[in-house]
Design a protein around this motif. Structure first.
Motif, mmCIF file in Angstrom:
data_model
loop_
_atom_site.group_PDB
_atom_site.id
_atom_site.type_symbol
_atom_site.label_atom_id
_atom_site.label_comp_id
_atom_site.label_asym_id
_atom_site.label_seq_id
_atom_site.Cartn_x
_atom_site.Cartn_y
_atom_site.Cartn_z
ATOM 1 N N TRP A 133 11.203 -17.679 -14.608
ATOM 2 C CA TRP A 133 11.087 -16.315 -14.049
ATOM 3 C C TRP A 133 11.861 -16.188 -12.731
ATOM 4 C CZ3 TRP A 133 8.639 -15.233 -9.354
ATOM 5 C CH2 TRP A 133 7.911 -16.294 -8.774
ATOM 6 N N HIS A 139 20.479 -14.556 -13.851
ATOM 7 C CA HIS A 139 20.972 -14.516 -15.224
ATOM 8 C C HIS A 139 20.340 -13.375 -16.011
ATOM 9 C CE1 HIS A 139 23.755 -17.805 -15.819
ATOM 10 N NE2 HIS A 139 22.998 -18.580 -15.055
ATOM 11 N N TYR A 140 19.081 -13.071 -15.741
ATOM 12 C CA TYR A 140 18.441 -11.959 -16.434
ATOM 13 C C TYR A 140 19.166 -10.649 -16.158
ATOM 14 C CZ TYR A 140 14.388 -14.934 -17.498
ATOM 15 O OH TYR A 140 13.572 -15.912 -17.980
ATOM 16 N N ALA A 219 15.364 -20.260 -20.329
ATOM 17 C CA ALA A 219 14.111 -19.541 -20.114
ATOM 18 C C ALA A 219 13.007 -20.037 -21.033
ATOM 19 C CB ALA A 219 14.332 -18.040 -20.334
#
Length: 488
Positions: A133, A139-140, A219
């Motif tokens: 998270w 990257h998210y 992730a």
């Protein structure tokens, strides 16, 4: 077979996305209906990703306490990523082939798209707490740009970007982002009008998908290696990281190592007999769905049970104001569906925020309309302070209290409350200054006893716990059996 790692190179990323060096000569028009053809895969992947989520939570705790990613869980989750990549390659992730994707978690050697993940050894117990998270946030943001897209109906609202109106005046809007899907559509139009798929566009799409799936593997806790901020384009083997001064020259590597030996495409790794039989996959998926549904029921049951305060289920407090002589609600319809019995007793409370005396009354809609006819007042049309409609008029002809239109009423300083049984009909709540002057700012809330709330909450909690236990058992048994097979 051995190879030598050149000086200045470091290992390739542990998530290996590969495909044919060139697109598989897709047809000109089939891409126009692939959205329909992939519906069966979309349904299956929806439930597989539910299982993926649950098993990733299992892996989280396994890594936290043992530092190891359970092998059977790892194989299943890699299979879900692999399946997703094949469907994306066929459909609007790349449009790279017209060969229909197989329904399997396992690698299909002759299919043009492959995905493998190097099985990790010891993983960091501390890193697992933050990498999925906190560390992955940059990257998210990139992945959101690459994958978020869609067409949305927005009515008559003003929008930016590409939009077109329907005959009814509503608007369909292509929302920003979704670079992968947008470029795939561009490739589709090249196919449609020229019969040719530009090689550069194909390589770019593979690079973008590689980025997304590297982040997915990170992730999902499959590696502690941070995904590179680099676009490695094209099919075949993943390109090597370069310019790393600490990689020694002359390092000898066996074929199949996560370090790339040369630029030739690497064959997908094989793990022998699969531990994930159809029955075990079905068991894990059913168990995962039961766990998710059970969790939702437990949260919902706890929420319903917690709604009751002193025997009442109370709405949020709404601040209302008017420059006129009253605030009235839109008519509330209580007709059929057992609403009168389901709501039990009703309560309306109001308090002048300036400390003045306030009147609150409940009347049938026709009687309230007759009393407020010609009176300047505000109609509360929704649950927000801004949801109002102003009605022009004069002061009321008579004071509100003592008038026979009210089924229940109260007036005075501080917070005033009226209670009445829920009765079928159309009802209006009216709040006014008790002295009949103009201008009011007050806080109001509505409550009901809802006698069914506590039994319903208990039933939801019980059913949720049973689903959690059953789902957990199904997942545990399937994973245990698959894990035993991997060790056999």
């Amino acid at each position: 077979m051995t190879a030598v790692l050149a000086a200045g190179t470091v290992p390739a990323y542990p998530v290996h996305l590969t495909a044919e060096p060139r697109p598989d000569r897709p047809s000109r028009g089939l891409w126009l209906i692939k959205w329909l053809l992939i519906v069966p895969h979309a349904i299956v992947l929806a439930v597989l990703w539910a299982a993926f989520l649950v098993l990733t939570v299992v892996a989280f705790f396994a890594i936290l306490f043992t530092g190891r990613y359970p092998r059977a869980v790892f194989d299943f989750n890699v299979g879900v990523l692999r399946w997703s990549w094949r469907v994306a390659y066929y459909a609007y992730g790349a449009l790279g082939t017209d060969r229909y994707p197989p329904f399997t978690l396992h690698d299909v050697p002759d299919y043009p798209a492959h995905l493998e993940v190097d099985r990790p050894g010891q993983l960091s117990r501390g890193l697992v707490l933050v990498k999925w998270w906190l560390l992955a946030i940059p990257h998210y943001l990139v992945v959101a740009v690459l994958t978020t897209n869609g067409i949305r109906w927005v009515g008559d609202a003003r929008v930016d970007g590409l939009a077109w109106e329907t005959a009814e005046g509503a608007r369909w809007v292509w929302e920003g982002g979704g670079l992968i899907a947008l470029l795939a559509v561009v490739a589709g139009f090249f196919l449609l009008f020229t019969g040719r798929y530009p090689q550069g566009l194909y390589d770019l799409l593979l690079g973008l998908n590689r980025w997304v799936l590297r982040v997915a593997g990170y992730a999902a806790l499959m590696t502690d290696t941070y995904p590179p901020f680099r676009l490695d384009q094209g099919g075949g083997s993943d390109p090597q990281d370069t310019l790393a001064p600490y990689a020694p020259a002359g390092t000898s590597l066996h074929a199949g190592s996560p370090l790339l030996q040369d630029d030739a495409p690497q064959a997908p790794s094989t793990t022998g007999r699969s531990s994930w039989t159809t029955g075990r996959v079905v068991s894990v998926v059913a168990g995962a769905l039961a766990l998710l549904l059970g969790l939702g029921l437990v949260v919902g049951g706890a929420g319903v049970s917690a709604l009751r305060q002193d025997g009442w289920v109370t709405s949020p407090t709404l601040r209302v104001q008017t420059d006129g002589y009253a605030v009235a609600t839109e008519p509330l319809e209580l007709r059929g569906l057992g609403l009168d019995e389901g709501l039990g007793q009703l309560r309306v409370r109001a308090q002048d925020t300036d400390g003045g005396e306030v009147f609150v009354g409940v009347a049938r809609a026709d009687d309230a309309a007759a009393y407020l006819a010609g009176v300047q007042h505000t109609v509360q049309t929704g649950p927000l302070t801004a949801d109002v409609r102003e009605v022009e008029g004069l002061a009321p002809r008579t004071d509100p209290y003592g008038h026979d239109v009210w089924v229940a009423s109260a007036e005075g300083p501080d917070r005033q409350s009226v209670e009445l049984p829920a009765t079928p009909g159309s009802w209006v709540v009216v709040v006014m200054p008790a002295d009949g002057t103009a201008g009011l700012e007050a806080r109001i809330d509505v409550a009901a006893t809802m006698p069914w709330a506590r039994p319903l909450g208990g039933a939801l909690l019980t059913l949720g716990v049973l689903l959690l236990l059953g789902g957990g058992a199904a997942v545990a048994l399937a994973v245990r059996a698959a894990e035993a097979d991997t060790r056999a």
